[in-house]
Motif scaffolding. Structure first.
Motif, PDB file in Angstrom:
ATOM      1  N   LEU A 193      35.832   1.268 -33.514  1.00  0.00           N
ATOM      2  CA  LEU A 193      37.531   1.547 -33.828  1.00  0.00           C
ATOM      3  C   LEU A 193      38.374   0.801 -33.366  1.00  0.00           C
ATOM      4  O   LEU A 193      39.075   2.357 -32.518  1.00  0.00           O
ATOM      5  N   VAL A 194      39.080   0.016 -33.091  1.00  0.00           N
ATOM      6  CA  VAL A 194      40.596   0.246 -31.802  1.00  0.00           C
ATOM      7  C   VAL A 194      42.099  -0.295 -32.941  1.00  0.00           C
ATOM      8  O   VAL A 194      41.453  -0.400 -33.495  1.00  0.00           O
ATOM      9  N   ALA A 195      43.160   1.051 -32.447  1.00  0.00           N
ATOM     10  CA  ALA A 195      44.008   0.691 -33.427  1.00  0.00           C
ATOM     11  C   ALA A 195      44.596  -1.183 -32.945  1.00  0.00           C
ATOM     12  O   ALA A 195      44.496  -0.895 -31.284  1.00  0.00           O
ATOM     13  N   GLY A 196      45.556  -1.754 -33.759  1.00  0.00           N
ATOM     14  CA  GLY A 196      46.402  -2.722 -32.915  1.00  0.00           C
ATOM     15  C   GLY A 196      46.752  -3.996 -33.698  1.00  0.00           C
ATOM     16  O   GLY A 196      47.207  -3.001 -34.719  1.00  0.00           O
ATOM     17  N   PRO A 197      48.035  -4.584 -33.406  1.00  0.00           N
ATOM     18  CA  PRO A 197      48.838  -5.584 -35.059  1.00  0.00           C
ATOM     19  C   PRO A 197      47.997  -6.040 -35.732  1.00  0.00           C
ATOM     20  O   PRO A 197      48.988  -6.195 -36.827  1.00  0.00           O
ATOM     21  N   ARG A 198      47.059  -6.432 -36.062  1.00  0.00           N
ATOM     22  CA  ARG A 198      46.193  -6.910 -36.440  1.00  0.00           C
ATOM     23  C   ARG A 198      45.065  -6.578 -37.365  1.00  0.00           C
ATOM     24  O   ARG A 198      43.851  -5.916 -36.233  1.00  0.00           O
ATOM     25  N   ALA A 199      44.316  -7.292 -38.805  1.00  0.00           N
ATOM     26  CA  ALA A 199      43.295  -6.817 -38.753  1.00  0.00           C
ATOM     27  C   ALA A 199      42.086  -7.434 -38.180  1.00  0.00           C
ATOM     28  O   ALA A 199      42.698  -8.608 -38.468  1.00  0.00           O
ATOM     29  N   ARG A 200      40.971  -7.459 -37.191  1.00  0.00           N
ATOM     30  CA  ARG A 200      40.440  -8.586 -36.436  1.00  0.00           C
ATOM     31  C   ARG A 200      39.477  -7.821 -36.301  1.00  0.00           C
ATOM     32  O   ARG A 200      39.379  -6.643 -35.221  1.00  0.00           O
ATOM     33  N   TYR A 201      38.302  -8.709 -35.442  1.00  0.00           N
ATOM     34  CA  TYR A 201      37.133  -8.400 -34.626  1.00  0.00           C
ATOM     35  C   TYR A 201      37.542  -8.919 -33.492  1.00  0.00           C
ATOM     36  O   TYR A 201      38.105  -9.834 -33.045  1.00  0.00           O
ATOM     37  N   ARG A 202      37.381  -8.183 -31.941  1.00  0.00           N
ATOM     38  CA  ARG A 202      37.764  -8.476 -31.220  1.00  0.00           C
ATOM     39  C   ARG A 202      36.194  -8.522 -30.204  1.00  0.00           C
ATOM     40  O   ARG A 202      35.423  -7.391 -29.829  1.00  0.00           O
ATOM     41  N   LEU A 203      36.179  -9.634 -29.699  1.00  0.00           N
ATOM     42  CA  LEU A 203      34.522 -10.133 -29.042  1.00  0.00           C
ATOM     43  C   LEU A 203      34.658 -10.072 -27.771  1.00  0.00           C
ATOM     44  O   LEU A 203      35.545 -11.769 -27.900  1.00  0.00           O
ATOM     45  N   ALA A 204      34.016 -10.126 -26.724  1.00  0.00           N
ATOM     46  CA  ALA A 204      34.346 -10.932 -25.539  1.00  0.00           C
ATOM     47  C   ALA A 204      32.639 -10.570 -24.663  1.00  0.00           C
ATOM     48  O   ALA A 204      31.374 -10.053 -24.929  1.00  0.00           O
ATOM     49  N   LEU A 205      32.772 -12.114 -24.160  1.00  0.00           N
ATOM     50  CA  LEU A 205      31.313 -13.151 -23.819  1.00  0.00           C
ATOM     51  C   LEU A 205      31.540 -13.367 -21.836  1.00  0.00           C
ATOM     52  O   LEU A 205      32.658 -13.683 -21.141  1.00  0.00           O
ATOM     53  N   ARG A 206      30.246 -13.126 -21.277  1.00  0.00           N
ATOM     54  CA  ARG A 206      30.290 -13.416 -19.503  1.00  0.00           C
ATOM     55  C   ARG A 206      29.691 -14.716 -20.039  1.00  0.00           C
ATOM     56  O   ARG A 206      28.712 -15.003 -19.828  1.00  0.00           O
ATOM     57  N   ARG A 207      30.106 -15.414 -19.712  1.00  0.00           N
ATOM     58  CA  ARG A 207      30.279 -16.575 -19.123  1.00  0.00           C
ATOM     59  C   ARG A 207      29.219 -16.569 -17.777  1.00  0.00           C
ATOM     60  O   ARG A 207      29.140 -15.657 -16.974  1.00  0.00           O
ATOM     61  N   ALA A 208      28.241 -17.712 -17.649  1.00  0.00           N
ATOM     62  CA  ALA A 208      27.134 -18.055 -16.653  1.00  0.00           C
ATOM     63  C   ALA A 208      28.012 -18.141 -15.009  1.00  0.00           C
ATOM     64  O   ALA A 208      27.379 -17.283 -14.032  1.00  0.00           O
ATOM     65  N   ASP A 209      29.547 -18.163 -15.021  1.00  0.00           N
ATOM     66  CA  ASP A 209      29.729 -18.672 -14.172  1.00  0.00           C
ATOM     67  C   ASP A 209      30.941 -17.217 -13.664  1.00  0.00           C
ATOM     68  O   ASP A 209      31.387 -16.952 -12.312  1.00  0.00           O
ATOM     69  N   GLY A 210      30.975 -16.249 -14.030  1.00  0.00           N
ATOM     70  CA  GLY A 210      30.939 -14.248 -14.440  1.00  0.00           C
ATOM     71  C   GLY A 210      32.055 -14.786 -14.979  1.00  0.00           C
ATOM     72  O   GLY A 210      32.791 -13.192 -15.489  1.00  0.00           O
ATOM     73  N   GLY A 211      33.399 -15.658 -15.695  1.00  0.00           N
ATOM     74  CA  GLY A 211      34.096 -15.629 -15.950  1.00  0.00           C
ATOM     75  C   GLY A 211      34.063 -14.998 -17.608  1.00  0.00           C
ATOM     76  O   GLY A 211      33.274 -14.709 -18.080  1.00  0.00           O
ATOM     77  N   VAL A 212      34.749 -13.958 -18.153  1.00  0.00           N
ATOM     78  CA  VAL A 212      34.451 -13.386 -19.319  1.00  0.00           C
ATOM     79  C   VAL A 212      35.893 -14.145 -20.035  1.00  0.00           C
ATOM     80  O   VAL A 212      36.990 -15.085 -20.448  1.00  0.00           O
ATOM     81  N   VAL A 213      35.215 -14.393 -21.023  1.00  0.00           N
ATOM     82  CA  VAL A 213      35.637 -15.193 -22.842  1.00  0.00           C
ATOM     83  C   VAL A 213      35.843 -14.230 -23.690  1.00  0.00           C
ATOM     84  O   VAL A 213      35.338 -13.691 -24.165  1.00  0.00           O
TER      85      VAL A 213
END
Length: 215
Positions: A193-213
């Protein structure tokens, strides 16, 4: 890195499944594999997840209305009927004993819902069956529990793959959700759990080129 230890799968829902698959492919470079249709009027497409480069029993489920459903109304599963675009809506965890976790949660003042059975057939015709709690319909901020029994967990199948960087739950008041998580007794098996301005899930994925989405 923040990844739930008991993560089974992350649900990204949308009001149109083909558009959802295209949207995910544009953002990540990965086209999800068709999963199958559910009796609830939904259908899905799947992408397996790696963690630190290694495959495990985790995946992303893209879910939307079954294009071949009989009822023209949008299904209510994961709040699909209220969505106007893609959204990270929920996640599942796979405890060792789903019934014991439900009993413990109820004893500590939180009801995660009854355990019930669901199934779907893959495009190849194989029947997948599993048990899960009803929290997926009632409390999207709380993980729902899943037990695949003797069915192979879909994340271990022949699927396209993307790297999971992090997955957390953001809340304006994290303490309000902490009671339910404490009752489940999953510890680091659930999303942090993290505090933030709104209720939501935060997901981060790494593309094959190394960039994070980020979603």
């Amino acid at each position: 890195m923040s990844i739930p230890r008991l993560l089974d799968h992350i649900v990204i829902a949308g009001p149109d499944l083909p558009e959802l698959v295209d949207w995910f492919a544009r953002r990540t470079g990965v086209t999800a594999a068709p999963g199958g249709a559910h009796p609830t009027g939904t259908a899905n497409a799947l992408v397996a997840l790696t963690v630190a480069g290694a495959r495990g029993p985790q995946y992303i489920e893209l879910i939307g209305p079954d294009p071949d459903r009989d009822d023209a109304a949008l299904p209510t599963t994961f709040g699909i009927d209220a969505l106007d675009g893609p959204s990270v809506q929920a996640y599942a965890v796979h405890p060792v004993d789903i019934d014991a976790v439900v009993a413990r949660a109820r004893a500590h003042g939180f009801d995660p819902g009854d355990v019930w059975g669901l199934s779907r057939r893959t495009p190849a015709g194989d029947l997948l069956e599993w048990r899960l709690t009803g929290a997926a319909a009632d409390r999207l901020d709380v993980p729902f529990l899943i037990d695949w029994g003797t069915t192979p967990q879909p994340g271990t199948g022949d699927l396209p793959v993307i790297e999971l960087v992090s997955f957390v739950r953001e809340e304006t008041d994290p303490a309000a959700l902490q009671h339910a998580l404490d009752a489940l007794g999953l510890g680091d098996g659930a999303a942090g759990l993290v505090a933030g301005p709104r209720a939501r899930y935060r997901l981060a994925l790494r593309r094959a080129d190394g960039g994070v989405v980020e979603f």
